[in-house]
Design a protein around this motif. Structure first.
Motif, mmCIF file in Angstrom:
data_model
loop_
_atom_site.group_PDB
_atom_site.id
_atom_site.type_symbol
_atom_site.label_atom_id
_atom_site.label_comp_id
_atom_site.label_asym_id
_atom_site.label_seq_id
_atom_site.Cartn_x
_atom_site.Cartn_y
_atom_site.Cartn_z
ATOM 1 N N ALA A 448 -4.788 3.952 -17.065
ATOM 2 C CA ALA A 448 -4.885 5.410 -17.175
ATOM 3 C C ALA A 448 -5.569 6.009 -15.952
ATOM 4 O O ALA A 448 -5.512 7.207 -15.745
ATOM 5 N N ASP A 449 -6.205 5.169 -15.150
ATOM 6 C CA ASP A 449 -6.915 5.693 -13.977
ATOM 7 C C ASP A 449 -7.101 4.593 -12.929
ATOM 8 O O ASP A 449 -6.670 3.458 -13.115
ATOM 9 N N ASP A 450 -7.754 4.925 -11.843
ATOM 10 C CA ASP A 450 -7.909 3.972 -10.736
ATOM 11 C C ASP A 450 -8.684 2.726 -11.168
ATOM 12 O O ASP A 450 -8.370 1.606 -10.763
ATOM 13 N N GLU A 451 -9.675 2.958 -12.002
ATOM 14 C CA GLU A 451 -10.508 1.851 -12.487
ATOM 15 C C GLU A 451 -9.638 0.814 -13.214
ATOM 16 O O GLU A 451 -9.730 -0.391 -12.955
ATOM 17 N N ASP A 452 -8.748 1.330 -14.087
ATOM 18 C CA ASP A 452 -7.847 0.430 -14.821
ATOM 19 C C ASP A 452 -6.934 -0.325 -13.855
ATOM 20 O O ASP A 452 -6.641 -1.509 -14.050
ATOM 21 N N ALA A 453 -6.451 0.368 -12.824
ATOM 22 C CA ALA A 453 -5.532 -0.258 -11.868
ATOM 23 C C ALA A 453 -6.231 -1.429 -11.192
ATOM 24 O O ALA A 453 -5.646 -2.512 -10.995
ATOM 25 N N PHE A 454 -7.484 -1.230 -10.869
ATOM 26 C CA PHE A 454 -8.280 -2.262 -10.229
ATOM 27 C C PHE A 454 -8.373 -3.492 -11.146
ATOM 28 O O PHE A 454 -8.124 -4.627 -10.741
ATOM 29 N N THR A 455 -8.681 -3.229 -12.408
ATOM 30 C CA THR A 455 -8.833 -4.330 -13.364
ATOM 31 C C THR A 455 -7.511 -5.083 -13.539
ATOM 32 O O THR A 455 -7.467 -6.313 -13.479
ATOM 33 N N VAL A 456 -6.429 -4.320 -13.749
ATOM 34 C CA VAL A 456 -5.137 -4.965 -14.028
ATOM 35 C C VAL A 456 -4.658 -5.777 -12.821
ATOM 36 O O VAL A 456 -4.208 -6.920 -12.956
ATOM 37 N N ALA A 457 -4.796 -5.198 -11.611
ATOM 38 C CA ALA A 457 -4.371 -5.940 -10.409
ATOM 39 C C ALA A 457 -5.176 -7.238 -10.298
ATOM 40 O O ALA A 457 -4.616 -8.291 -9.989
ATOM 41 N N GLY A 458 -6.465 -7.138 -10.596
ATOM 42 C CA GLY A 458 -7.332 -8.322 -10.532
ATOM 43 C C GLY A 458 -6.905 -9.370 -11.546
ATOM 44 O O GLY A 458 -6.720 -10.542 -11.213
ATOM 45 N N GLU A 459 -6.691 -8.919 -12.785
ATOM 46 C CA GLU A 459 -6.298 -9.863 -13.855
ATOM 47 C C GLU A 459 -4.996 -10.573 -13.517
ATOM 48 O O GLU A 459 -4.813 -11.746 -13.824
ATOM 49 N N MET A 460 -4.088 -9.871 -12.865
ATOM 50 C CA MET A 460 -2.788 -10.471 -12.561
ATOM 51 C C MET A 460 -2.810 -11.255 -11.255
ATOM 52 O O MET A 460 -1.806 -11.850 -10.867
ATOM 53 N N GLY A 461 -3.918 -11.171 -10.551
ATOM 54 C CA GLY A 461 -4.005 -11.849 -9.263
ATOM 55 C C GLY A 461 -2.985 -11.296 -8.281
ATOM 56 O O GLY A 461 -2.455 -12.001 -7.420
ATOM 57 N N LEU A 462 -2.706 -10.022 -8.394
ATOM 58 C CA LEU A 462 -1.699 -9.407 -7.525
ATOM 59 C C LEU A 462 -2.321 -9.090 -6.169
ATOM 60 O O LEU A 462 -3.310 -8.355 -6.096
ATOM 61 N N CYS A 463 -1.780 -9.685 -5.100
ATOM 62 C CA CYS A 463 -2.363 -9.451 -3.776
ATOM 63 C C CYS A 463 -1.429 -8.643 -2.900
ATOM 64 O O CYS A 463 -1.855 -7.906 -2.033
ATOM 65 N N ARG A 464 -0.116 -8.829 -3.100
ATOM 66 C CA ARG A 464 0.820 -8.233 -2.140
ATOM 67 C C ARG A 464 2.125 -7.875 -2.853
ATOM 68 O O ARG A 464 2.589 -8.614 -3.729
ATOM 69 N N ILE A 465 2.703 -6.749 -2.456
ATOM 70 C CA ILE A 465 4.043 -6.398 -2.940
ATOM 71 C C ILE A 465 4.972 -6.515 -1.738
ATOM 72 O O ILE A 465 4.628 -6.070 -0.634
ATOM 73 N N LEU A 466 6.130 -7.138 -1.934
ATOM 74 C CA LEU A 466 7.023 -7.394 -0.803
ATOM 75 C C LEU A 466 7.943 -6.200 -0.558
ATOM 76 O O LEU A 466 8.260 -5.445 -1.494
ATOM 77 N N PRO A 467 8.388 -6.022 0.690
ATOM 78 C CA PRO A 467 9.297 -4.917 0.984
ATOM 79 C C PRO A 467 10.538 -4.978 0.088
ATOM 80 O O PRO A 467 11.096 -6.051 -0.149
ATOM 81 N N GLY A 468 10.914 -3.839 -0.447
ATOM 82 C CA GLY A 468 12.117 -3.756 -1.285
ATOM 83 C C GLY A 468 11.901 -4.230 -2.711
ATOM 84 O O GLY A 468 12.821 -4.182 -3.533
ATOM 85 N N GLN A 469 10.709 -4.687 -3.025
ATOM 86 C CA GLN A 469 10.469 -5.274 -4.353
ATOM 87 C C GLN A 469 10.389 -4.212 -5.451
ATOM 88 O O GLN A 469 9.923 -3.085 -5.209
ATOM 89 N N LYS A 470 10.893 -4.565 -6.625
ATOM 90 C CA LYS A 470 10.701 -3.716 -7.801
ATOM 91 C C LYS A 470 9.637 -4.369 -8.659
ATOM 92 O O LYS A 470 9.797 -5.525 -9.063
ATOM 93 N N VAL A 471 8.581 -3.657 -8.924
ATOM 94 C CA VAL A 471 7.446 -4.260 -9.622
ATOM 95 C C VAL A 471 7.175 -3.512 -10.929
ATOM 96 O O VAL A 471 7.165 -2.285 -10.941
ATOM 97 N N VAL A 472 6.976 -4.273 -11.984
ATOM 98 C CA VAL A 472 6.553 -3.650 -13.237
ATOM 99 C C VAL A 472 5.252 -4.288 -13.682
ATOM 100 O O VAL A 472 5.172 -5.513 -13.822
ATOM 101 N N LEU A 473 4.234 -3.484 -13.863
ATOM 102 C CA LEU A 473 2.945 -4.027 -14.325
ATOM 103 C C LEU A 473 2.673 -3.535 -15.722
ATOM 104 O O LEU A 473 2.900 -2.371 -16.024
#
Ligand code: UTP
Length: 473
Positions: A448-473
């Protein structure tokens, strides 16, 4: 057989509208019942004046001589640092104490979008096609979890789309919200006029009726019992947003907190306009009262006027995001009535020809009247205006393509998600022109906010999105 009372017939005749009964004798009981209930709702005594003022004449918006731009709290304002932190804190406290509810206006006809279902059901998610309603539902659910509270959600529909809207929610299991926490209510309608001021029949047993504008929200809240429910639930502040903006903060703690701190009755978010003629209402002051003047009503000379530093004089635009204190709505609608001015729109309105056959005009043949919620602003004792960050909170879905469209909205959803993930340390691909080179959708029920985005990216270990990629979190 149901009959027409002589009293009603006389009132209709006195209003010069007897033609609405021309097929009455042909109708069966169901048809008569339908038409009679519509006729009973009309204020026949007020109709001739209404037709004269708004249909036979074209009312001109009077621009007050003393009109000046409204001042507002700026987005980045170091002078107000303390005020904003106090507002943040108070806003969060109000949410956690269950004092803030959400209100979505979803009764519009969405003609520009040309989508044959309630606009809130539109599949806007850039990857998964999740609906506009799901964006709001997810965010409300997430905020509720975050603050450990139930956030009641009020959804205004029109008589035309109420059933389809509720059906959609049932099919989707209320998106995980409790059914009892979602309160649908229906706005009023206004009959459409032809250009001579006569009411239009859309069928032998029906007037051409249209929703009475988002200005109808306030009275509909009272008439539907929503206001009473808010009082019972302890909701003191109502966070108001339109159904076509999936980026909106369903509740902004700072905005709600500022309203409470300033003891204001209405709050409005301000966006700095992109140009003199951007299609946003303009925040203005006249006689000490805040008001919004529609983009179409502000004379070009005023719209284009600039300050010495080159900035637009009337730069404060309205994205139609508000907080109302419940007391204000109570006060305004006490006595079960509220007079807001009508706004005229010339439209193509399907009608019955003289032989009773349905016809669709190819040019505007009539007038619809709507009231606008922002006309309530001058009635507030105190209004607070707070600037919002456009890229983060505003992506209106009005058209299929071009400006304010499905296309631009989907792009902005991705861009905001990219910005959130980048702030959380994820590497996001941009092309040589600086345009995002990925499509990113994030479940609003998780973030719902930046704080949540930080947590979710961390939990998923998401470091990089590739060019042209379609991402669903
Ligand atoms: P718009 O002015 O964009 O109108 O409504 P609309 O009907 O959605 O779209 P067009 O103009 O026909 O293309 C702004 C918001 O106010 C709500 C809409 O649902 C939208 O959220 N609204 C509008 C109502 O709830 N009731 C109305 O009578 C009019």
């Amino acid at each position: 057989m149901l009959e027409l009372s002589s009293d009603l017939k006389e009132r209709i005749a006195a209003a010069g509208q007897l033609h609405v009964l021309r097929f009455f004798d042909e109708l069966d009981d169901a048809g008569r019942k339908n038409l009679l209930s519509q006729l009973a709702d009309i204020d026949w005594e007020a109709l001739p004046e209404l037709a004269k003022e708004y249909v036979l004449h074209r009312p001109e918006t009077v621009i007050p001589d003393d009109l000046s731009p409204a001042d507002y709290f700026r987005l980045d304002d170091s002078d107000n640092f303390d005020l904003y932190s106090d507002a943040d804190e108070l806003g969060k406290e109000l949410i956690s104490k269950g004092k803030v509810c959400c209100l979505t206006v979803a009764g519009g006809q969405g003609t520009r979008l040309g989508f044959d279902a309630p606009k809130g059901t539109y599949p806007i998610g850039p990857v998964t096609n999740r609906s506009l309603f799901e964006y709001f539902a997810g965010s409300i659910k997430r905020l509720g979890e975050k603050y450990g509270v139930v956030i009641p959600w009020y959804i205004m529909t029109s008589p035309i789309n109420r059933e389809a809207t509720e059906k959609f929610f049932r099919e989707k299991g209320f998106f995980g919200l409790a059914e009892k926490d979602v309160f649908f209510f229906t706005q009023g309608t206004m009959p459409a006029f032809d250009l001579e001021g006569k009411l239009i029949l859309s069928a032998k047993d029906s007037l051409a009726l249209a929703p009475d504008g988002h200005g109808g929200t306030l009275l509909a809240l009272r008439r539907s019992g929503a206001l009473d429910k808010m009082a019972r639930d302890g909701s003191e502040y109502v966070s108001y947003f339109q159904v076509d903006n999936p980026l909106v903060d369903v509740i902004s703690p700072r905005f709600a907190g500022l309203l409470a701190l300033k003891k204001a009755e209405v709050g409005a978010i301000v966006l700095s306009k992109t140009g003199p003629f951007e299609k946003l209402g303009n925040f203005c002051i006249s006689k000490g009262r805040t008001q919004i003047i529609e983009y179409s009503d502000l004379p070009d000379t005023l719209a284009e006027r600039r300050n010495d530093d080159g900035a637009l004089l009337f730069s404060a635009g309205s994205p139609a995001i508000h907080v109302f204190s419940r007391n204000f709505i109570e006060r305004l609608t006490a006595g079960n009535s509220l007079k807001l001015p009508w706004h005229r729109a010339d439209k193509k309105i399907p009608y019955l020809d003289n032989s009773g056959n349905p016809a669709v005009p190819d040019a505007p043949n009539g007038v619809k009247l709507e009231s606008f919620i922002f006309d309530a602003l001058p009635m507030a004792a105190e209004v607070v205006l707070l600037e919002g960050d456009r890229a983060r909170i505003f992506a209106p879905t009005k058209n299929i393509s071009g400006v304010d469209s499905v296309e631009s909205c989907r792009r902005m959803i991705s861009e905001r998600n990219a910005a959130r993930l980048a702030a959380a340390g994820v590497i996001v691909p941009y092309n040589a022109e600086g345009v995002l080179d990925a499509v990113i959708e994030i479940d609003p029920a998780r973030v719902a906010d930046d704080e949540d985005a930080f947590t979710v990216a961390g939990e998923m270990g998401l470091c990089r999105i590739l060019p042209g990629q379609k991402v669903v979190l």
